[in-house]
Design a protein around this motif. Sequence first.
Motif, mmCIF file in Angstrom:
data_model
loop_
_atom_site.group_PDB
_atom_site.id
_atom_site.type_symbol
_atom_site.label_atom_id
_atom_site.label_comp_id
_atom_site.label_asym_id
_atom_site.label_seq_id
_atom_site.Cartn_x
_atom_site.Cartn_y
_atom_site.Cartn_z
ATOM 1 N N ASN A 166 -13.511 37.889 19.785
ATOM 2 C CA ASN A 166 -13.131 36.631 20.433
ATOM 3 C C ASN A 166 -12.968 35.529 19.398
ATOM 4 O OD1 ASN A 166 -14.592 33.885 21.505
ATOM 5 N ND2 ASN A 166 -13.246 34.736 23.051
ATOM 6 N N ALA A 167 -11.986 34.674 19.619
ATOM 7 C CA ALA A 167 -11.823 33.436 18.850
ATOM 8 C C ALA A 167 -11.836 32.284 19.850
ATOM 9 C CB ALA A 167 -10.526 33.454 18.059
ATOM 10 N N ARG A 168 -12.702 31.289 19.605
ATOM 11 C CA ARG A 168 -12.891 30.221 20.592
ATOM 12 C C ARG A 168 -12.899 28.863 19.906
ATOM 13 N NH1 ARG A 168 -17.455 31.292 24.698
ATOM 14 N NH2 ARG A 168 -15.724 32.480 25.567
ATOM 15 N N ARG A 169 -12.173 27.905 20.549
ATOM 16 C CA ARG A 169 -12.180 26.517 20.054
ATOM 17 C C ARG A 169 -11.750 25.603 21.184
ATOM 18 N NH1 ARG A 169 -7.954 23.600 15.988
ATOM 19 N NH2 ARG A 169 -9.160 21.723 15.555
ATOM 20 N N SER A 170 -12.569 24.634 21.487
ATOM 21 C CA SER A 170 -12.234 23.590 22.455
ATOM 22 C C SER A 170 -11.733 24.164 23.770
ATOM 23 C CB SER A 170 -11.167 22.655 21.861
ATOM 24 O OG SER A 170 -11.643 22.059 20.679
ATOM 25 N N GLY A 171 -12.421 25.173 24.262
ATOM 26 C CA GLY A 171 -12.072 25.740 25.554
ATOM 27 C C GLY A 171 -10.939 26.744 25.539
ATOM 28 N N THR A 172 -10.379 27.006 24.385
ATOM 29 C CA THR A 172 -9.319 28.007 24.261
ATOM 30 C C THR A 172 -9.908 29.302 23.726
ATOM 31 O OG1 THR A 172 -7.620 26.351 23.858
ATOM 32 C CG2 THR A 172 -7.150 28.598 23.125
ATOM 33 N N ALA B 73 -22.660 38.299 19.718
ATOM 34 C CA ALA B 73 -22.938 37.452 18.561
ATOM 35 C C ALA B 73 -21.750 36.536 18.309
ATOM 36 C CB ALA B 73 -23.206 38.307 17.321
ATOM 37 N N THR B 74 -22.038 35.340 17.826
ATOM 38 C CA THR B 74 -20.983 34.397 17.454
ATOM 39 C C THR B 74 -21.292 33.781 16.101
ATOM 40 O OG1 THR B 74 -22.038 32.535 18.589
ATOM 41 C CG2 THR B 74 -20.438 33.811 19.850
ATOM 42 N N ILE B 75 -20.214 33.389 15.414
ATOM 43 C CA ILE B 75 -20.367 32.764 14.098
ATOM 44 C C ILE B 75 -19.336 31.653 13.970
ATOM 45 C CG2 ILE B 75 -18.920 34.568 13.041
ATOM 46 C CD1 ILE B 75 -20.641 34.204 10.479
ATOM 47 N N PRO B 76 -19.784 30.413 13.803
ATOM 48 C CA PRO B 76 -18.843 29.302 13.656
ATOM 49 C C PRO B 76 -18.259 29.270 12.252
ATOM 50 C CG PRO B 76 -21.087 28.514 13.488
ATOM 51 C CD PRO B 76 -21.183 29.973 13.780
ATOM 52 N N ILE B 77 -17.335 28.356 12.053
ATOM 53 C CA ILE B 77 -16.763 28.181 10.725
ATOM 54 C C ILE B 77 -17.872 27.773 9.760
ATOM 55 C CG2 ILE B 77 -15.016 26.952 9.360
ATOM 56 C CD1 ILE B 77 -13.633 26.370 12.092
ATOM 57 N N TYR B 78 -18.647 26.811 10.202
ATOM 58 C CA TYR B 78 -19.847 26.422 9.461
ATOM 59 C C TYR B 78 -20.993 26.377 10.457
ATOM 60 C CZ TYR B 78 -16.343 24.772 6.151
ATOM 61 O OH TYR B 78 -15.274 24.686 5.303
ATOM 62 N N THR C 122 -14.361 29.386 16.119
ATOM 63 C CA THR C 122 -15.589 30.180 16.142
ATOM 64 C C THR C 122 -15.212 31.610 16.509
ATOM 65 O OG1 THR C 122 -17.056 28.353 16.710
ATOM 66 C CG2 THR C 122 -17.745 30.561 17.379
ATOM 67 N N MET C 123 -15.711 32.548 15.746
ATOM 68 C CA MET C 123 -15.445 33.963 16.005
ATOM 69 C C MET C 123 -16.663 34.609 16.649
ATOM 70 S SD MET C 123 -12.359 34.164 14.905
ATOM 71 C CE MET C 123 -12.118 35.931 15.075
ATOM 72 N N GLY C 124 -16.410 35.601 17.474
ATOM 73 C CA GLY C 124 -17.536 36.245 18.138
ATOM 74 C C GLY C 124 -17.218 37.650 18.597
ATOM 75 N N TRP C 125 -18.270 38.344 18.981
ATOM 76 C CA TRP C 125 -18.157 39.674 19.585
ATOM 77 C C TRP C 125 -18.821 39.643 20.949
ATOM 78 C CZ3 TRP C 125 -15.314 43.578 17.648
ATOM 79 C CH2 TRP C 125 -14.927 43.510 16.308
ATOM 80 N N TYR C 126 -18.133 40.225 21.913
ATOM 81 C CA TYR C 126 -18.634 40.375 23.265
ATOM 82 C C TYR C 126 -18.548 41.848 23.622
ATOM 83 C CZ TYR C 126 -18.345 35.300 23.764
ATOM 84 O OH TYR C 126 -18.534 33.948 23.603
ATOM 85 N N ARG C 127 -19.278 42.244 24.670
ATOM 86 C CA ARG C 127 -19.196 43.636 25.103
ATOM 87 C C ARG C 127 -19.251 43.725 26.618
ATOM 88 N NH1 ARG C 127 -25.032 45.908 22.785
ATOM 89 N NH2 ARG C 127 -26.388 44.826 24.295
ATOM 90 N N GLN C 128 -18.647 44.800 27.096
ATOM 91 C CA GLN C 128 -18.609 45.026 28.538
ATOM 92 C C GLN C 128 -18.850 46.501 28.811
ATOM 93 O OE1 GLN C 128 -15.034 43.652 30.495
ATOM 94 N NE2 GLN C 128 -16.089 43.519 32.454
ATOM 95 N N THR D 191 -9.599 41.368 12.553
ATOM 96 C CA THR D 191 -8.761 40.589 11.651
ATOM 97 C C THR D 191 -7.765 39.761 12.452
ATOM 98 O OG1 THR D 191 -8.956 42.280 9.941
ATOM 99 C CG2 THR D 191 -7.157 40.705 9.708
ATOM 100 N N THR D 192 -7.583 38.519 12.021
ATOM 101 C CA THR D 192 -6.605 37.647 12.665
ATOM 102 C C THR D 192 -5.903 36.814 11.602
ATOM 103 O OG1 THR D 192 -6.291 36.055 14.467
ATOM 104 C CG2 THR D 192 -8.254 35.786 13.089
ATOM 105 N N SER D 193 -5.115 35.862 12.057
ATOM 106 C CA SER D 193 -4.377 35.030 11.115
ATOM 107 C C SER D 193 -5.294 33.976 10.488
ATOM 108 C CB SER D 193 -3.220 34.332 11.823
ATOM 109 O OG SER D 193 -3.721 33.388 12.756
ATOM 110 N N GLU D 194 -4.881 33.469 9.346
ATOM 111 C CA GLU D 194 -5.650 32.427 8.681
ATOM 112 C C GLU D 194 -5.709 31.170 9.540
ATOM 113 O OE1 GLU D 194 -4.586 29.387 7.304
ATOM 114 O OE2 GLU D 194 -6.493 28.930 6.327
ATOM 115 N N ALA D 195 -4.655 30.901 10.285
ATOM 116 C CA ALA D 195 -4.601 29.702 11.128
ATOM 117 C C ALA D 195 -5.683 29.727 12.206
ATOM 118 C CB ALA D 195 -3.226 29.569 11.771
ATOM 119 N N ILE D 196 -5.960 30.902 12.710
ATOM 120 C CA ILE D 196 -7.017 31.048 13.711
ATOM 121 C C ILE D 196 -8.380 31.118 13.034
ATOM 122 C CG2 ILE D 196 -7.986 32.573 15.461
ATOM 123 C CD1 ILE D 196 -5.585 30.960 16.425
ATOM 124 N N PHE D 197 -8.484 31.986 12.026
ATOM 125 C CA PHE D 197 -9.777 32.271 11.419
ATOM 126 C C PHE D 197 -10.413 31.024 10.819
ATOM 127 C CE2 PHE D 197 -12.687 35.518 10.231
ATOM 128 C CZ PHE D 197 -13.259 35.114 9.039
#
Length: 115
Positions: free
Chosen positions: A96-102, A49-54, A33-39, A23-29
């Motif tokens: 993970n939350a990712r957008r434009s290299g951030t 797995a990753t899932i974009p806004i659309y 693009t949201m995703g899961w990574y593992r190590q 869960t994160t803030s609405e501004a981020i969500f």
Amino acid sequence: QVQLVESGGGLVQPEGSLTLSCTTSEAIFSRYTMGWYRQAPGKQRDMVATIPIYGVTNYADSVKGRFTIFRDNAKNTVYLQMNSLKPEDTAVYYCNARRSGTDYWGQGTQVTVSS
């Protein structure tokens, strides 16, 4: 300060199931693009797995057909439903939350698959 709060990890037997949530803030969500990574110990952090806004979701080959990523926009939460778990799925899972290299990361949640 951006926060990604994960939950749902634990110990599960092989062929069992777990669902992780983040869960994160609405501004981020609503913008990232949201995703899961593992190590796993001694290994690099890999995309699960990753899932974009659309658009189309993306999965690592090793989890296709077993894991499902989905978003609940009303709750600003991304989920990773994991079925038919294998011992090799054992790892710390990071949201993970990712957008434009951030990138923003959660604190990680341990998933252990063992009998």
